[in-house]
Design a protein around this motif. Structure first.
Motif, mmCIF file in Angstrom:
data_model
loop_
_atom_site.group_PDB
_atom_site.id
_atom_site.type_symbol
_atom_site.label_atom_id
_atom_site.label_comp_id
_atom_site.label_asym_id
_atom_site.label_seq_id
_atom_site.Cartn_x
_atom_site.Cartn_y
_atom_site.Cartn_z
ATOM 1 N N ARG A 28 -7.051 10.737 2.002
ATOM 2 C CA ARG A 28 -5.595 10.358 1.425
ATOM 3 C C ARG A 28 -6.210 9.201 0.430
ATOM 4 N NH1 ARG A 28 -2.250 6.122 3.104
ATOM 5 N NH2 ARG A 28 -3.397 5.890 5.037
ATOM 6 N N VAL A 86 -8.881 6.947 2.563
ATOM 7 C CA VAL A 86 -8.539 6.931 3.860
ATOM 8 C C VAL A 86 -8.619 8.287 4.551
ATOM 9 C CG1 VAL A 86 -6.835 6.359 5.655
ATOM 10 C CG2 VAL A 86 -6.930 5.006 3.274
ATOM 11 N N GLN A 133 -2.644 12.988 -1.411
ATOM 12 C CA GLN A 133 -3.258 13.631 -0.378
ATOM 13 C C GLN A 133 -4.376 14.739 -0.512
ATOM 14 O OE1 GLN A 133 -1.980 13.897 3.592
ATOM 15 N NE2 GLN A 133 -0.077 12.625 3.158
ATOM 16 N N GLU A 176 -5.220 5.943 -1.060
ATOM 17 C CA GLU A 176 -4.180 4.733 -1.047
ATOM 18 C C GLU A 176 -4.334 3.898 -2.119
ATOM 19 O OE1 GLU A 176 -3.196 3.333 2.937
ATOM 20 O OE2 GLU A 176 -4.454 1.691 2.112
ATOM 21 N N ARG A 215 -2.655 0.193 -4.390
ATOM 22 C CA ARG A 215 -1.634 -0.909 -4.256
ATOM 23 C C ARG A 215 -2.147 -1.947 -5.464
ATOM 24 N NH1 ARG A 215 -4.174 -5.606 -2.892
ATOM 25 N NH2 ARG A 215 -6.171 -5.564 -2.250
ATOM 26 N N THR A 234 -7.702 11.165 6.920
ATOM 27 C CA THR A 234 -6.429 11.581 7.384
ATOM 28 C C THR A 234 -6.355 11.729 8.779
ATOM 29 O OG1 THR A 234 -6.778 13.903 7.051
ATOM 30 C CG2 THR A 234 -5.417 12.775 5.353
ATOM 31 N N ALA A 236 0.856 -1.143 0.007
ATOM 32 C CA ALA A 236 0.088 0.086 -0.027
ATOM 33 C C ALA A 236 1.012 1.226 0.000
ATOM 34 C CB ALA A 236 -0.788 -0.057 1.142
ATOM 35 N N HIS A 237 0.445 2.284 -0.702
ATOM 36 C CA HIS A 237 1.177 3.374 -0.842
ATOM 37 C C HIS A 237 0.290 4.672 -0.973
ATOM 38 C CE1 HIS A 237 0.984 1.694 -4.957
ATOM 39 N NE2 HIS A 237 0.476 3.028 -5.258
ATOM 40 N N THR A 238 0.629 5.836 -0.872
ATOM 41 C CA THR A 238 -0.163 6.913 -0.907
ATOM 42 C C THR A 238 -0.057 7.547 -2.083
ATOM 43 O OG1 THR A 238 0.226 7.627 1.492
ATOM 44 C CG2 THR A 238 -0.383 9.536 -0.142
#
Length: 171
Positions: free
Chosen positions: A52, A70, A45, A54, A56, A72, A40-42
């Motif tokens: 945010r 997600v 934002q 996210e 993957r 924050t 998982a990565h941002t």
């Protein structure tokens, strides 16, 4: 070809080309760092919406990339809303502005990229700035507007997901 036809083509063709061209993003950045499957990565934002994005790479052929929204922070007070792209279908024709196109390559399959389009819809409100160049909201004024039913519309954000490139075989 007559002079009138030539002039008509000179005037009309640039407009046709502009209609066919995809919208240009407000923010342009190079592709992100390649990401491994399952990590998982941002993606981005959006502080105004307290969100945010996210993402993957899933490693699945049917759905190679997934995104999730997600929050924050639980105490964050959003000044914008994040809307589902399937429900609002963001486009320039509907008043949306292409804010950014985020490209994320797959580490396992470099020819594969996730492409997330971030769309922004301005609320159409004009913000007054104080002497320091800041837009301030005072609690008493906001309560009075809410009581009178004159709340301003919030700006909106949305994101669409696409995957480009060829499917790679297992190593």
């Amino acid at each position: 070809m007559s002079r009138r036809t030539f002039l008509l083509l000179v005037l009309v063709l640039p407009g046709v080309h502009a209609l066919a061209a995809p919208p240009r993003a407000e923010i342009e950045r190079p592709a992100a760092t390649a990401q491994e499957d399952g990590t998982a990565h941002t993606v981005r934002q959006i502080p105004e919406a307290c969100t945010r994005i996210e993402g993957r790479f899933t490693g699945e052929a049917a759905k190679p990339y997934a995104i999730a929204l997600v929050r924050t922070h639980p105490q964050c007070q959003p000044r914008a809303v994040f809307l589902d792209a399937d429900k609002v279908t963001p486009s320039t024709a509907a008043g949306w502005v292409l804010n950014e196109v985020v490209r994320i390559p797959s580490a396992r399959c470099p020819s594969r990229q996730a492409m997330i389009e971030i769309w922004r819809k301005p609320a159409g409100q004009t913000l007054s700035l104080d002497g320091q160049g800041q837009s301030r909201v005072y609690l008493q004024d906001a309560k009075a507007q809410a009581a009178a039913g004159r709340l301003a519309a919030l700006p909106a954000y949305s994101a669409t997901l696409g995957v480009t490139g060829k499917t790679c075989r297992e190593r």
